[in-house]
Design an enzyme around this catalytic site. Sequence first.
Site, PDB file in Angstrom:
ATOM      1  N   TRP A 372       0.826  -1.210   0.000  1.00  0.00           N
ATOM      2  CA  TRP A 372       0.000   0.000   0.000  1.00  0.00           C
ATOM      3  C   TRP A 372       0.855   1.253   0.000  1.00  0.00           C
ATOM      4  O   TRP A 372       0.342   2.361  -0.173  1.00  0.00           O
ATOM      5  CB  TRP A 372      -0.924  -0.003   1.220  1.00  0.00           C
ATOM      6  CG  TRP A 372      -0.197   0.131   2.531  1.00  0.00           C
ATOM      7  CD1 TRP A 372       0.755  -0.701   3.037  1.00  0.00           C
ATOM      8  CD2 TRP A 372      -0.354   1.168   3.491  1.00  0.00           C
ATOM      9  NE1 TRP A 372       1.197  -0.256   4.263  1.00  0.00           N
ATOM     10  CE2 TRP A 372       0.524   0.885   4.570  1.00  0.00           C
ATOM     11  CE3 TRP A 372      -1.164   2.297   3.573  1.00  0.00           C
ATOM     12  CZ2 TRP A 372       0.636   1.695   5.694  1.00  0.00           C
ATOM     13  CZ3 TRP A 372      -1.056   3.111   4.694  1.00  0.00           C
ATOM     14  CH2 TRP A 372      -0.175   2.801   5.741  1.00  0.00           C
ATOM     15  N   ASP A 373       2.167   1.085   0.193  1.00  0.00           N
ATOM     16  CA  ASP A 373       3.099   2.208   0.148  1.00  0.00           C
ATOM     17  C   ASP A 373       2.869   3.062  -1.110  1.00  0.00           C
ATOM     18  O   ASP A 373       2.920   4.290  -1.059  1.00  0.00           O
ATOM     19  CB  ASP A 373       4.549   1.715   0.101  1.00  0.00           C
ATOM     20  CG  ASP A 373       4.907   0.797   1.255  1.00  0.00           C
ATOM     21  OD1 ASP A 373       3.989   0.183   1.832  1.00  0.00           O
ATOM     22  OD2 ASP A 373       6.103   0.674   1.565  1.00  0.00           O
ATOM     23  N   GLU A 502       1.128  -2.443  12.499  1.00  0.00           N
ATOM     24  CA  GLU A 502       1.272  -3.900  12.512  1.00  0.00           C
ATOM     25  C   GLU A 502       1.632  -4.455  13.884  1.00  0.00           C
ATOM     26  O   GLU A 502       1.836  -5.668  14.029  1.00  0.00           O
ATOM     27  CB  GLU A 502       2.315  -4.318  11.470  1.00  0.00           C
ATOM     28  CG  GLU A 502       1.868  -3.999  10.049  1.00  0.00           C
ATOM     29  CD  GLU A 502       2.955  -4.237   9.017  1.00  0.00           C
ATOM     30  OE1 GLU A 502       4.011  -4.786   9.388  1.00  0.00           O
ATOM     31  OE2 GLU A 502       2.747  -3.863   7.852  1.00  0.00           O
TER      32      GLU A 502
END
Length: 827
Positions: A372-373, A502
């Site tokens: 998703w960076d 995370e």
Amino acid sequence: MIDRDIYPVDPWRFVETRYPLVDPGVSETLFTVGNGYLGLRGNHIEGRIAHEHGTFINGLHETWPIRHAEQAYGFAEVGQTIVNAPDAKVMRIYVDDEPLSFDEADIREYRRQIDFRTGVLERDLLWVTPSGKRVRIRDERLVSFEERHIAVLRLEVTVENDDAPVTVSCQMLNRQDGEDVYGGVPEMMRAGFDPRKAEKISDRVLEPVEFWQEDLRSALSYRVAASAMTVAVVADHVVETENEYTARRLIDADIAKNVFRVQARAGVPTRITKLISYHSSRGVPARELVDRCRRTLDRIGVEGVQEQFDAQERWLAAFWERSDVQIGGHDDLQQATRWCLFQIAQASARADGLGVAAKGVSGSGYGGHYFWDTEVYVMPFLTYTSPQWARNALRARVLMLPAARRRAQQLNEAGALFPWRTINGEEASAYYAAGTAQYHINADVSFAVGKYVRATGDLDFMLREGVDILVETARLWATLGFWRTNGGTDTFHIHGVTGPDEYTTVVNDNLFTNVMARYNLRVAARVVNEIREHDPHAYAAMVERLRLEEGETEAWEHAGDAMHIPYSEALGIHPQDAMFLEKEVWDLDNTPAEQRPLLLHFHPLVIYRFQVLKQADVVLALFLQGNHFTPEQKRADFEYYDPLTTGDSTLSAVVQSILAAEVGYQDLARQYFEQALYVDLADLHHNASDGVHVASAAGVWTALVSGFGGMRDHYGDLSFDPRLPEDWPELSYPLRWQDTLLRITVTREALTVRIDEGEAIDFYVRGEAFRVEPGFDSVVSLVNQGPVLPGRPTLRRFADARREDGTLLSASVPSTSSIPIVGPFED
């Protein structure tokens, strides 16, 4: 942060004045040259000492079965790892049959640099041989932005004080995933546990197909064993010298040599140019790729070598005109900023429909995967400076839609679920809790689509492809979420997901996920309704293509409007998720430095039990969807979460800088900005040797433009609220909005908007409307640079705070001792 004796300040170059013999890995990354398709790590042409001998092609990967200790339905089954392509960088130098080897050579002069205006990596050195011969060596390396499949290496050798036999052995090697030609194993392949590194495959990866030599041209081609991808590399050689020389060649399946033996006269240079072409494919036979390489080199041969260098300089001149962010009075920050912007170009410019990997094409870190960076960190820079690159990056997601639909069905959902980490479109994350559970990837992709179309006006992309992403991702949220009724109030909830942080996994009502899913549902409904109203033909085609049912858009709007956004009245903040505040607080201030980063020293279950963040989560939502939070809420949330954030992720500092600037912690914003700026240049996370942190590099642009520059475009309105650091006299940056290229300049007294090309634009400064016309600067006076708060937030302000159930907050560090560790709330 940088040893300026080795890496001096130069606003347009990155220079190295000493060979990094002890730890070459970081230097290899910093001096990588690439174009988004092909990347050559900064290995020296001698091809000997290296952390990782790296040549990377975007998307060229091997697959392998993921072996779970305990299998369950729907787990990712096939892993993907970037392949180290055949290495064509090697040009070994021998004088009097003695090799140049930096571990023992007498190097009297050394300078290596990459010039951001030419895109050429240059190295100059003086080697004195054991017999006293002074050998001047200059080499250049270019990976073309203009010609996607071309790299050029140019070497010039001059024996200054004597005649001597000189041999240059030009080679192409299949190093079998980075191995040394002599059988040695590079440092990165011997490294210990680190989940950020790429998986290593012990079996043979590249299977030879065709290899040959004709005159001074050599060719190697391979089929990737399990993924069945193909790759070919062909090299031509041009020799220019007044010295006598002979050439010989050698070829087998894994090495091609073109060896030039020169009878060098004192002071007479010998120049050898190596023209290299790489092609790869997911289905084309390797022999066809060899032919493509041939045709590419034939054309380049006609154009001439110098034209490739000239074209590179022209290309970069245009890039900097639309991309350069200028920081007045700080050449050190300017140099680092331009290095970061240059890295984004090297990671994305010629990706051409492929993804932008977390490490670009600079290293094998994270296995070469796309995350998703791209959508959250890289896409803003692409959208507002190089829209074509942004469209290409979004098309990579369009091409993943079939696999994303299959993945959604596998997880019992409608629509599509984009993979958390991938190369070929299939989910490659073996650890579902911190991987597949990050459903927010869907909203991130949709967010990038919406931002791109609003900023560029590219309705064609939206009508033909973008709307497909919006619809399919909205469908997933509609089935993943569920309704609850309490006292006649209906709320929509999303359970069992992981947000950007995370260190907190598989939770209910993660705020970031809910806020972004709300955007996703609303924008999908709005776009579909607008197409229905304004383009009936396109609407009919979309309905047929996507099998859109009556009432779907209304259901999305209803779910979005009713989305549950967690809030704690007791603490006056937005909880990261439904149960986050029930956990104990991790005392980061009293955590030993040798236990950081946490992911390398604590089992995930230990980390999951605490309020502690790997990276900004709620804070990222406050930035991306800042129009849905009040200034007071932003400050309260930032002050609570900032002391809990470890910064173990390089994605964090950028966002913390932006929000710190907005709420008033301006000195802290500057600190976070410099952490992001020097992540790789100063190796702050001790893993820059595995490749550039592309998202952090791109985030530097956002921190400058949206943080200190104060740019926002909520609801499609361009607005500014600058936060210029106290010791910065000026910040200036270009910005493309619709079809107009603007130049924004911020000083402490004023914000100036100028049109470099295009039509008049309306914009806002701190809520007041303005308009800029071509040929007339719009100058807006600034009373201040926003609120100013001293120091940085600490959790001591919550010393007497109680949770919703009335219990006091407390803090500790995980320990095997039965004696409690004093937390930050105690004296």
